[in-house]
Structure formats: C-alpha cells, structure tokens
Design an enzyme around this catalytic site. Sequence first.
Site, PDB file in Angstrom:
ATOM      1  N   ASN A 109     -15.204   0.923  -9.466  1.00  0.00           N
ATOM      2  CA  ASN A 109     -16.201   1.749  -8.778  1.00  0.00           C
ATOM      3  C   ASN A 109     -16.426   3.108  -9.448  1.00  0.00           C
ATOM      4  O   ASN A 109     -17.561   3.558  -9.588  1.00  0.00           O
ATOM      5  CB  ASN A 109     -15.768   1.970  -7.331  1.00  0.00           C
ATOM      6  N   THR A 111     -15.959   3.909 -12.541  1.00  0.00           N
ATOM      7  CA  THR A 111     -16.649   3.703 -13.823  1.00  0.00           C
ATOM      8  C   THR A 111     -18.136   3.463 -13.591  1.00  0.00           C
ATOM      9  O   THR A 111     -18.986   3.977 -14.344  1.00  0.00           O
ATOM     10  CB  THR A 111     -16.024   2.489 -14.553  1.00  0.00           C
ATOM     11  N   ILE A 132      -8.477  -5.357  -9.807  1.00  0.00           N
ATOM     12  CA  ILE A 132      -7.658  -6.280  -9.004  1.00  0.00           C
ATOM     13  C   ILE A 132      -7.974  -6.127  -7.519  1.00  0.00           C
ATOM     14  O   ILE A 132      -7.616  -6.974  -6.721  1.00  0.00           O
ATOM     15  CB  ILE A 132      -6.143  -6.081  -9.240  1.00  0.00           C
ATOM     16  N   ASP A 133      -8.658  -5.021  -7.161  1.00  0.00           N
ATOM     17  CA  ASP A 133      -8.919  -4.768  -5.740  1.00  0.00           C
ATOM     18  C   ASP A 133     -10.128  -5.530  -5.205  1.00  0.00           C
ATOM     19  O   ASP A 133     -10.310  -5.621  -3.991  1.00  0.00           O
ATOM     20  CB  ASP A 133      -9.143  -3.264  -5.503  1.00  0.00           C
ATOM     21  N   ARG A 168      15.534 -13.597   7.585  1.00  0.00           N
ATOM     22  CA  ARG A 168      15.044 -12.196   7.561  1.00  0.00           C
ATOM     23  C   ARG A 168      13.531 -12.111   7.727  1.00  0.00           C
ATOM     24  O   ARG A 168      12.818 -13.086   7.510  1.00  0.00           O
ATOM     25  CB  ARG A 168      15.352 -11.572   6.190  1.00  0.00           C
ATOM     26  N   MET A 175      -1.361  -3.800  -3.792  1.00  0.00           N
ATOM     27  CA  MET A 175      -2.269  -2.676  -4.039  1.00  0.00           C
ATOM     28  C   MET A 175      -3.526  -2.790  -3.178  1.00  0.00           C
ATOM     29  O   MET A 175      -3.828  -3.859  -2.656  1.00  0.00           O
ATOM     30  CB  MET A 175      -2.624  -2.590  -5.517  1.00  0.00           C
ATOM     31  N   GLU A 228      -1.341  -1.230   0.432  1.00  0.00           N
ATOM     32  CA  GLU A 228      -0.747   0.111   0.260  1.00  0.00           C
ATOM     33  C   GLU A 228      -1.505   1.192   1.037  1.00  0.00           C
ATOM     34  O   GLU A 228      -0.944   2.227   1.377  1.00  0.00           O
ATOM     35  CB  GLU A 228      -0.714   0.489  -1.229  1.00  0.00           C
ATOM     36  N   ARG A 258      13.560  -6.597   5.019  1.00  0.00           N
ATOM     37  CA  ARG A 258      13.576  -6.017   3.664  1.00  0.00           C
ATOM     38  C   ARG A 258      12.148  -5.809   3.194  1.00  0.00           C
ATOM     39  O   ARG A 258      11.265  -6.589   3.536  1.00  0.00           O
ATOM     40  CB  ARG A 258      14.269  -6.966   2.684  1.00  0.00           C
ATOM     41  N   TYR A 264       2.825  -2.383 -10.136  1.00  0.00           N
ATOM     42  CA  TYR A 264       2.021  -2.668 -11.337  1.00  0.00           C
ATOM     43  C   TYR A 264       2.208  -4.087 -11.872  1.00  0.00           C
ATOM     44  O   TYR A 264       1.462  -4.494 -12.769  1.00  0.00           O
ATOM     45  CB  TYR A 264       2.321  -1.627 -12.416  1.00  0.00           C
TER      46      TYR A 264
HETATM   47  O1  F6P Z   1      -6.934  -0.573 -10.228  1.00  0.00           O
HETATM   48  C1  F6P Z   1      -6.927  -0.229  -8.870  1.00  0.00           C
HETATM   49  C2  F6P Z   1      -5.558   0.150  -8.457  1.00  0.00           C
HETATM   50  O2  F6P Z   1      -4.803  -0.946  -8.810  1.00  0.00           O
HETATM   51  C3  F6P Z   1      -5.325   0.505  -7.006  1.00  0.00           C
HETATM   52  O3  F6P Z   1      -5.181  -0.552  -6.130  1.00  0.00           O
HETATM   53  C4  F6P Z   1      -4.088   1.364  -7.104  1.00  0.00           C
HETATM   54  O4  F6P Z   1      -3.870   2.142  -6.011  1.00  0.00           O
HETATM   55  C5  F6P Z   1      -4.387   2.142  -8.329  1.00  0.00           C
HETATM   56  O5  F6P Z   1      -5.119   1.272  -9.169  1.00  0.00           O
HETATM   57  C6  F6P Z   1      -3.210   2.777  -8.992  1.00  0.00           C
HETATM   58  O6  F6P Z   1      -3.392   2.894 -10.341  1.00  0.00           O
HETATM   59  P1  F6P Z   1      -2.942   4.100 -11.297  1.00  0.00           P
HETATM   60  O7  F6P Z   1      -1.565   4.494 -10.931  1.00  0.00           O
HETATM   61  O8  F6P Z   1      -3.067   3.491 -12.653  1.00  0.00           O
HETATM   62  O9  F6P Z   1      -3.923   5.194 -11.081  1.00  0.00           O
END
Ligand code: F6P
Length: 339
Positions: A109, A111, A132-133, A168, A175, A228, A258, A264
């Site tokens: 987005n 970019t 990936i989002d 558990r 992400m 996240e 847990r 990454y």
């Molecule tokens: O590419 C998107 C993303 O993977 C998000 O989901 C994540 O929060 C973020 O990048 C973190 O990336 P960086 O630490 O490289 O900025």
Amino acid sequence: MKIGILTAGGDCPGINAAIRGVGKTAILEYGMEVVGISSGFRGLIAKESVCLHEDMLSGILTTGGTILGTSREKPFKKTSDDPSQDKPSLIRKNFAEMGLDVLVCIGGNGTMKTAYRLNEDGFPVIGIPKTIDNDVWGTDRSFGFDSALSIATEALDRLQTTANSHGRTMVMEVMGHNAGWLALESGIAGGADVILIPEIPFDVNVVTRFIGERYKRNKPSSIVVVAEGIAYPEKSGFTSAAHYIARTITETTGIETRETVLGYIQRGGVPTASDRILATEFGTQAVQYAAEGKTGVMVRLSCGVIGAIPLSEVSGKTRIVPADNPLVEKARLLGTCLG
Ligand code: F6P
C-alpha cells in the site's frame, strides 16, 4: 524503451518471480532495456541502479527476498532526518538522467501511494501489488500472501501436535497490523478454535470462557490464532498480542497455555507455486501495459482475471476484512470463536 523496476516495502516470497516476469518479457518480447533500481525509492534518490540482462534473471524464480534489495523509504513524507534533502527533486533529476521511459514499482500500500504521487508528478509508473498481508486495495490477491499462508498453516499443524500431547492451549500470532486475512485464512486452514483479527473487536472474557468450556467438554487442547494488530493493553507489560492472550487464558482458566510469535519466518523462503504464477502474470502484464503506454495503473487480480486499476483509486486505501466476508461467516458456522 527503457524500463526501470524497483521493489519497496517489506520483502515477501515471489518478488524475484515478478522481477523475472518483468525483465524477461521486456527483453525477449519487446527488446527493451531493463534497469533494476536498488533498495526501493532509496535507490531512485541516490541514483543506484544496475542494468538487468537476461542471464541475471535466470535461477531467481524460486528464491525468496528481492535481488534488488528493498527499503521503507517514503520520498514524499516530510521527515526530520535530513531536511536539506529534497527527495522529490532528486527523483525527478535521476529519473531523467537514467533515461527511464517507465517505472514498475513492486510493493504494498505504501509503495502504491508513492507510485501514485510520482505519476501525478508526470512520471509514467505501473504498480505491482505484493504483500503477505493481502491488504493492497483494488486486487483480490497480492503475491506473497499464499506463501505466508502456507507457512502459517504448517506452523499451526506443528503446534497442534504439542497441544494434543500436553493438553495445552497454543496461541499463535501472525503478521497483520490492520488486516486480518492471514490470521483468518490460516486459522481456518489450520482448524483454529479461536481466531482474533483487528477488524473484529473482541472481549477477552468471551475467549477465556470459550476455552474453559472446551476443557469442560473434554476437548484436550485448543488452538488460538491472533493477528499482531488486535487491540491489547500494551502498556501493561505484554510483549505481544499472543503474550497477552496466552497469559490471560492461563490466569483466568488455569489451563496451561503457550504462545508462539511467527514473525519474519512468514516473509522468507521459497514462494508457493500459486505465488510464482501470480507474480509472473503480474510482471508480464505490467510490461504489456508499458508497451501500450498504459501507465498510472496497478496490475491486479479481480474475479480471477488479470487487469488494471488506476493508482488514483488504490492510493491511501487498505483492503481489510469486511464484517460480512463469507469466510468470517463460515468460521462462525463452524463454531469458531471470533471473540
Ligand atoms: O510486509 C507487511 C508486514 O509484514 C506487516 O504485517 C508487519 O507488521 C510488517 O511488515 C513488519 O515489517 P518490518 O519490520 O520489515 O517493517
């Protein structure tokens, strides 16, 4: 024609497949010159580039990351790091000096927003969505998502065995700051009992009650997937969303819990076949548009068809999970707790 390519924002599997798609089509089909700009918009500001020949594009289809490097440089954003540097002017100068006829920007987005600004300034730009989002507005799919989805799903399968063996609850964080696609789809693919995404507000008491009742019904283990970006009391010393949910479940129900933060791992490694194909289609299509003089657009997938959408419609928007998304409804029908 001389075509420039840059890759910006977070890396993901499939970027090299897209670079290869752009480069090979440009060289072999159209006889264009191809210039790879280093490290996203940073390379355009510093005028750092490399001429991409066909042999440099061989053997990269399956590799993760980006051979061009990337950065989160936003040239139009006012920052205090170096106020003396007029980045848009430098880009204007370098674009002309490099003799670029068109610039292909592969990114998410942020970019696309920068690509739109460049296009507004008169630079012929074409965007290719990757992340990936899966949250780039205007496309049903961005490449990178399918690979991350496979990684997250495999991780859930692995966590399931430990959950079962130990009785558990396992909480896995994926992400997604604003968009919960990865949590939602991996949660469904991995059979999660609870899925929490940023778009759906949750009550942590609903989650703990749900887990407690499962144990009462002799379900030996539970799987929770969280994005996240879900809201949690960060100031209370929790290091992640998963940490908060896991700690709260243990403290409220006494059930051993847990957490795992995938991090990454989701962004690295080889792209899936589906991502390789999508990235290749996007890359070749972008060059076809460049040859036709069709710029100011982002290549996209809509209802199974590769096409284009004006960057003006994409810029500044995020594709989040709508409340009436069919997958959300299906998850509810399965008895999945969404908080
Ligand atoms: O590419 C998107 C993303 O993977 C998000 O989901 C994540 O929060 C973020 O990048 C973190 O990336 P960086 O630490 O490289 O900025």
